[in-house]
Design a protein around this motif. Structure first.
Motif, PDB file in Angstrom:
ATOM      1  N   ALA A   8      10.231  47.460 -15.026  1.00 16.74           N
ATOM      2  CA  ALA A   8      10.965  47.001 -13.581  1.00 16.74           C
ATOM      3  C   ALA A   8      11.098  48.260 -12.924  1.00 16.74           C
ATOM      4  N   HIS A   9      10.799  49.370 -13.104  1.00 14.85           N
ATOM      5  CA  HIS A   9      11.206  50.539 -12.380  1.00 14.85           C
ATOM      6  C   HIS A   9      10.044  51.486 -11.889  1.00 14.85           C
ATOM      7  N   HIS A  10       8.966  50.765 -12.176  1.00 11.01           N
ATOM      8  CA  HIS A  10       7.672  51.521 -11.598  1.00 11.01           C
ATOM      9  C   HIS A  10       8.048  51.893 -10.033  1.00 11.01           C
ATOM     10  N   GLY A  11       7.093  52.909  -9.797  1.00  6.58           N
ATOM     11  CA  GLY A  11       7.381  53.352  -8.135  1.00  6.58           C
ATOM     12  C   GLY A  11       7.896  54.710  -8.341  1.00  6.58           C
ATOM     13  N   PHE A  12       7.890  55.355  -7.138  1.00  3.08           N
ATOM     14  CA  PHE A  12       8.415  56.828  -7.403  1.00  3.08           C
ATOM     15  C   PHE A  12       9.810  56.834  -7.058  1.00  3.08           C
ATOM     16  N   ASP A  13      10.562  56.366  -5.970  1.00  2.00           N
ATOM     17  CA  ASP A  13      11.973  56.480  -6.139  1.00  2.00           C
ATOM     18  C   ASP A  13      12.605  55.742  -7.119  1.00  2.00           C
ATOM     19  N   ALA A  26      15.852  55.356 -12.037  1.00  8.54           N
ATOM     20  CA  ALA A  26      15.965  55.046 -13.683  1.00  8.54           C
ATOM     21  C   ALA A  26      16.311  56.277 -14.346  1.00  8.54           C
ATOM     22  N   PHE A  27      15.681  57.556 -14.223  1.00  8.06           N
ATOM     23  CA  PHE A  27      15.812  58.483 -15.178  1.00  8.06           C
ATOM     24  C   PHE A  27      17.237  59.124 -14.884  1.00  8.06           C
ATOM     25  N   ASP A  28      17.839  59.162 -13.737  1.00  8.68           N
ATOM     26  CA  ASP A  28      19.051  59.380 -13.323  1.00  8.68           C
ATOM     27  C   ASP A  28      20.091  58.667 -14.212  1.00  8.68           C
ATOM     28  N   GLU A  29      19.592  57.171 -14.423  1.00  3.79           N
ATOM     29  CA  GLU A  29      20.557  56.397 -15.144  1.00  3.79           C
ATOM     30  C   GLU A  29      20.638  56.746 -16.758  1.00  3.79           C
ATOM     31  N   SER A  30      19.310  56.734 -17.090  1.00  4.23           N
ATOM     32  CA  SER A  30      19.052  57.065 -18.568  1.00  4.23           C
ATOM     33  C   SER A  30      19.711  58.436 -18.923  1.00  4.23           C
ATOM     34  N   MET A  31      19.878  59.382 -18.109  1.00  2.00           N
ATOM     35  CA  MET A  31      20.484  60.693 -18.266  1.00  2.00           C
ATOM     36  C   MET A  31      22.089  60.448 -18.282  1.00  2.00           C
ATOM     37  N   GLU A  32      22.474  59.730 -17.539  1.00  2.00           N
ATOM     38  CA  GLU A  32      23.913  59.561 -17.609  1.00  2.00           C
ATOM     39  C   GLU A  32      24.297  58.760 -18.789  1.00  2.00           C
ATOM     40  N   GLU A  89       1.759  56.225  -9.203  1.00  2.00           N
ATOM     41  CA  GLU A  89       2.859  56.710  -8.270  1.00  2.00           C
ATOM     42  C   GLU A  89       4.010  57.075  -9.363  1.00  2.00           C
ATOM     43  N   THR A  90       4.261  56.269 -10.275  1.00  2.00           N
ATOM     44  CA  THR A  90       5.533  56.305 -11.282  1.00  2.00           C
ATOM     45  C   THR A  90       5.201  57.762 -11.940  1.00  2.00           C
ATOM     46  N   TRP A  91       3.853  58.066 -12.211  1.00  2.00           N
ATOM     47  CA  TRP A  91       3.725  59.343 -12.805  1.00  2.00           C
ATOM     48  C   TRP A  91       3.971  60.578 -11.853  1.00  2.00           C
ATOM     49  N   LYS A  92       3.546  60.480 -10.753  1.00  2.00           N
ATOM     50  CA  LYS A  92       4.131  61.506  -9.839  1.00  2.00           C
ATOM     51  C   LYS A  92       5.615  61.723  -9.818  1.00  2.00           C
TER      52      LYS A  92
END
Length: 279
Positions: free
Chosen positions: A83-88, A93-99, A123-126
Motif C-alpha cells: 500500500a505504500h509503494h512510491g517514493f514519498d 512508511a519507513f518513519d512509521e516503522s522506525m517509530e 520508484e519505491t527502490w529509489k
C-alpha cells in the motif's frame, strides 16, 4: 563460515548479516511476539525479521528495548508494504516503522513484494536508495522479486539490491534465481524454509534426520545454510526456537544434500510475485 549462531555472511557492501534469524510472520503483537523475540535473543539469535504488514513491529521493538543485547550486535529487518509503494509514501512508511520499532537506524529494509499492478517498485527502490545514502539503514533489499524484477532495478537505479528474500524450501529451491543472485552478489534469504511445517514428515528428510540424530527442521535449516541461503525459521515456542538453531555440530554430506535437492518440484506454496497484488 558456519561455526555458531552468530556466524555471518558478508553482503556486497561489507555489512555482516547473520545466517539465521527469527521470523515473526503471523506472530501476534504484544506478549506473544515479545516473548518469542526475547526467547530467541536469550538463545543467541541476533537477527529478527518483521514487516509492517505483520502488525507486530511495536512488540519487536519492545522486546529489543527490554533485552540486554547491545544494539550494535542486532540485525533488524522490516519491510515496506504494498500500500505504500512510491517514493514519498515509502519514506513515510519507513518513519512509521522506525517509530514502532523504537530504533535510530535499521539494519535491512526490504520492498515486500514487487506489486506489478502498481508498477512503482523502481520508484519505491529509489526511496530505499535515499534511506541508505542518508545512513538510516545499513543495507537495502527486496522480497519476492523474480529475475526480471531485479533486472529492472539494476537497469534503472544506482544501487543493486543486497538481499532478495523469497519462498525457498526443498520443494521449491529456485535454482535459476539463486544462480542469478549469486552471480550478481545478491544474498538470497529463505522465508517459510520449513514450508509452514509441510515438510516435517517428508520420508526422505525423516530418513536423513534419523541418520544425523536431528529433527527434520534442523536438517532443512542446515541444508539452507550449506546452499548459501540465509534463513529465518519462525516459531513461538522457546524449545523450538532453541532447537531450530542447534545445527552447528554436524554437516550434511554431499550425498544427503543431493537427496534433498532432488525433492524440488518447482512448485510454489504461496503467491506468484507476478500475480500477487494485495494492497
Amino acid at each position: 563460515m558456519l561455526k555458531n549462531l552468530q556466524s555471518t555472511t558478508t553482503l556486497y557492501n561489507g555489512v555482516e548479516m547473520p545466517w539465521i534469524g527469527l521470523g515473526v510472520f503471523k506472530v501476534q503483537d504484544g506478549e506473544e511476539v515479545v516473548s518469542s523475540v526475547k526467547a530467541a535473543l536469550e538463545v543467541g539469535y541476533r537477527s529478527i525479521d518483521t514487516a509492517a504488514i505483520y502488525g507486530n513491529e511495536d512488540g519487536v521493538g519492545r522486546a529489543i528495548a527490554e533485552s540486554n543485547v547491545p544494539r550494535e550486535e542486532l540485525f533488524i529487518t522490516t519491510k515496506v508494504w504494498n500500500a505504500h509503494h512510491g517514493f514519498d509514501s515509502t519514506l513515510a512508511a519507513f518513519d512509521e516503522s522506525m517509530e514502532k520499532l523504537g530504533l535510530d537506524y535499521l539494519d535491512l529494509y526490504l520492498i515486500h513484494w514487487p506489486l506489478p499492478s502498481k508498477g512503482q517498485y523502481v520508484e519505491t527502490w529509489k526511496a530505499l536508495e535515499k534511506l541508505y545514502k542518508d545512513g538510516r539503514v545499513r543495507a537495502i533489499g527486496v522480497s519476492n522479486f523474480k529475475i526480471h524484477h531485479l533486472e529492472s532495478i539494476m537497469a534503472n537505479c544506482e544501487i543493486k539490491p543486497m538481499v532478495n528474500q523469497v519462498e525457498y524450501h526443498p520443494r521449491f529451491n529456485q535454482k535459476e534465481l539463486h544462480d542469478f543472485c549469486r552471480k550478481n552478489e545478491i544474498q538470497l534469504e529463505a522465508w517459510s524454509p520449513l514450508m509452514q511445517g509441510g515438510l516435517l514428515n517428508e520420508s526422505a528428510l525423516v530418513e536423513i534426520a534419523n541418520k544425523y540424530n536431528k529433527s527434520t527442521a534442523q536438517i532443512i535449516i542446515r541444508w539452507d545454510l550449506q546452499t548459501g541461503v540465509v534463513t529465518i525459521p519462525k516459531s513461538t515456542k522457546p524449545h523450538r526456537i532453541a532447537e531450530n538453531v542447534d545445527i552447528f555440530d554436524f554437516e550434511l554430506s554431499q550425498e544427503d544434500m543431493d537427496k534433498i535437492n532432488a525433492l524440488n518440484q518447482d512448485k510454489r506454496m504461496f503467491a506468484d510475485p507476478d500475480e500477487f497484488n494485495k494492497i
